[in-house]
Write a protein that holds these residues in place. Structure first.
Motif, PDB file in Angstrom:
ATOM      1  N   ASN A 116     -38.703  -6.211  13.325  1.00 26.74           N
ATOM      2  CA  ASN A 116     -37.371  -5.782  13.747  1.00 26.74           C
ATOM      3  C   ASN A 116     -36.326  -6.719  13.160  1.00 26.74           C
ATOM      4  N   SER A 117     -35.179  -6.146  12.809  1.00 30.77           N
ATOM      5  CA  SER A 117     -34.047  -6.948  12.359  1.00 30.77           C
ATOM      6  C   SER A 117     -33.242  -7.318  13.593  1.00 30.77           C
ATOM      7  N   PHE A 118     -33.563  -8.489  14.163  1.00 30.74           N
ATOM      8  CA  PHE A 118     -32.901  -8.912  15.400  1.00 30.74           C
ATOM      9  C   PHE A 118     -31.413  -9.130  15.174  1.00 30.74           C
ATOM     10  N   SER A 119     -31.060  -9.551  13.947  1.00 35.05           N
ATOM     11  CA  SER A 119     -29.654  -9.794  13.640  1.00 35.05           C
ATOM     12  C   SER A 119     -28.896  -8.513  13.311  1.00 35.05           C
ATOM     13  N   GLY A 120     -29.622  -7.374  13.257  1.00 39.75           N
ATOM     14  CA  GLY A 120     -28.952  -6.079  13.141  1.00 39.75           C
ATOM     15  C   GLY A 120     -28.735  -5.564  11.736  1.00 39.75           C
ATOM     16  N   GLN A 121     -29.015  -6.375  10.701  1.00 43.88           N
ATOM     17  CA  GLN A 121     -28.859  -5.850   9.342  1.00 43.88           C
ATOM     18  C   GLN A 121     -29.941  -4.805   9.068  1.00 43.88           C
ATOM     19  N   THR A 122     -29.633  -3.904   8.158  1.00 47.34           N
ATOM     20  CA  THR A 122     -30.626  -2.895   7.797  1.00 47.34           C
ATOM     21  C   THR A 122     -31.548  -3.465   6.725  1.00 47.34           C
ATOM     22  N   PHE A 123     -32.645  -2.764   6.481  1.00 48.43           N
ATOM     23  CA  PHE A 123     -33.597  -3.209   5.468  1.00 48.43           C
ATOM     24  C   PHE A 123     -33.035  -3.068   4.056  1.00 48.43           C
ATOM     25  N   ALA A 124     -31.891  -2.417   3.890  1.00 47.32           N
ATOM     26  CA  ALA A 124     -31.225  -2.399   2.595  1.00 47.32           C
ATOM     27  C   ALA A 124     -30.746  -3.802   2.226  1.00 47.32           C
ATOM     28  N   GLU A 125     -30.602  -4.691   3.222  1.00 51.31           N
ATOM     29  CA  GLU A 125     -30.137  -6.052   2.992  1.00 51.31           C
ATOM     30  C   GLU A 125     -31.290  -7.049   2.892  1.00 51.31           C
ATOM     31  N   VAL A 126     -32.520  -6.522   2.836  1.00 53.51           N
ATOM     32  CA  VAL A 126     -33.714  -7.361   2.777  1.00 53.51           C
ATOM     33  C   VAL A 126     -34.418  -7.110   1.449  1.00 53.51           C
ATOM     34  N   ARG A 185     -33.610  -3.356  17.508  1.00 48.64           N
ATOM     35  CA  ARG A 185     -33.515  -4.801  17.274  1.00 48.64           C
ATOM     36  C   ARG A 185     -34.688  -5.552  17.897  1.00 48.64           C
ATOM     37  N   THR A 186     -35.420  -4.919  18.806  1.00 49.28           N
ATOM     38  CA  THR A 186     -36.562  -5.565  19.456  1.00 49.28           C
ATOM     39  C   THR A 186     -37.728  -4.600  19.522  1.00 49.28           C
ATOM     40  N   PHE A 187     -38.922  -5.130  19.790  1.00 47.46           N
ATOM     41  CA  PHE A 187     -40.095  -4.263  19.887  1.00 47.46           C
ATOM     42  C   PHE A 187     -39.936  -3.265  21.029  1.00 47.46           C
ATOM     43  N   GLN A 188     -39.201  -3.658  22.090  1.00 47.56           N
ATOM     44  CA  GLN A 188     -39.009  -2.736  23.222  1.00 47.56           C
ATOM     45  C   GLN A 188     -38.337  -1.447  22.765  1.00 47.56           C
ATOM     46  N   ASP A 189     -37.408  -1.567  21.805  1.00 45.47           N
ATOM     47  CA  ASP A 189     -36.720  -0.385  21.285  1.00 45.47           C
ATOM     48  C   ASP A 189     -37.686   0.565  20.587  1.00 45.47           C
TER      49      ASP A 189
END
Length: 198
Positions: A116-126, A185-189
């Protein structure tokens, strides 16, 4: 020799000498993609990806290992700690989850690994994101799944380790690469969508 897994591909976790694996490590690595343009340096932001392992008995989540719960209740699965910025990319692991396959309770038949991207960025930024499975007894990399293509999502269901032929009997383990994009943002989501990957 490493198997580069394609999305949906499965491999058996038996050793080449016919023995069973006893301890494996799921490693995760990533880098922030370089930003373009004049303001790139001013707006550069570190990316906090979080690896989690969700333990299932049948279709029910019975435990989870993540940055706020580093060891499963039975002690068989252990997270080595949170990495807030990434950076290893194609090198070493930024986050690791260790699984003692012999200690996983017999009722646990599947373990799903999520990012999960905890900081909220999308995987386009990874960039250079990968998940790999290592034989912890000798350090040999068994399989690697490379996340490619980026995308407008904030989570990824990376891979699954499950007992061959279903659970209950403590059978041999196998790994499959899921590579399914998700949002959260978290596994719970992700819990509502994980059931479709069991």
């Amino acid at each position: 020799m490493t198997v580069n897994l394609a999305k949906g591909q499965q491999i058996s976790l038996s050793k080449s000498d016919g023995g069973e694996l006893t301890a494996v490590r799921m490693g995760l690595g990533w880098q922030a993609a370089p930003r373009k343009g004049f303001l790139a340096r001013l707006t550069a932001k570190e990316i906090d990806l979080d690896a989690s392992a969700v333990l299932f008995a049948g279709r029910e989540a019975v435990d989870v290992v993540f940055f706020q719960h580093l060891t499963s209740d039975d002690g068989s699965v252990r997270h080595t700690g949170d990495n807030l910025v990434g950076g290893a990319g194609q090198g070493g692991d930024d986050e690791s989850i260790l699984i003692d396959l012999q200690r996983v309770p017999v009722h646990v038949d599947q373990i799903l690994f999520t990012v999960n991207s905890f900081s909220g960025q999308t995987f386009a930024e990874v960039q250079n994101a990968f998940c790999r499975l290592v034989d912890e007894t000798n350090g040999q990399e068994l399989a690697r799944y490379t996340l490619s293509g980026g995308g407008p999502y904030t989570a990824q269901i990376m891979a699954k380790v499950n007992r061959a032929g279903g659970g209950g009997t403590g059978g041999a383990w196998q790994m499959s690469a899921s590579g399914a994009p998700a949002t959260g943002r978290t596994f719970q989501d992700l819990l509502p969508v994980l059931a479709s990957h069991l």
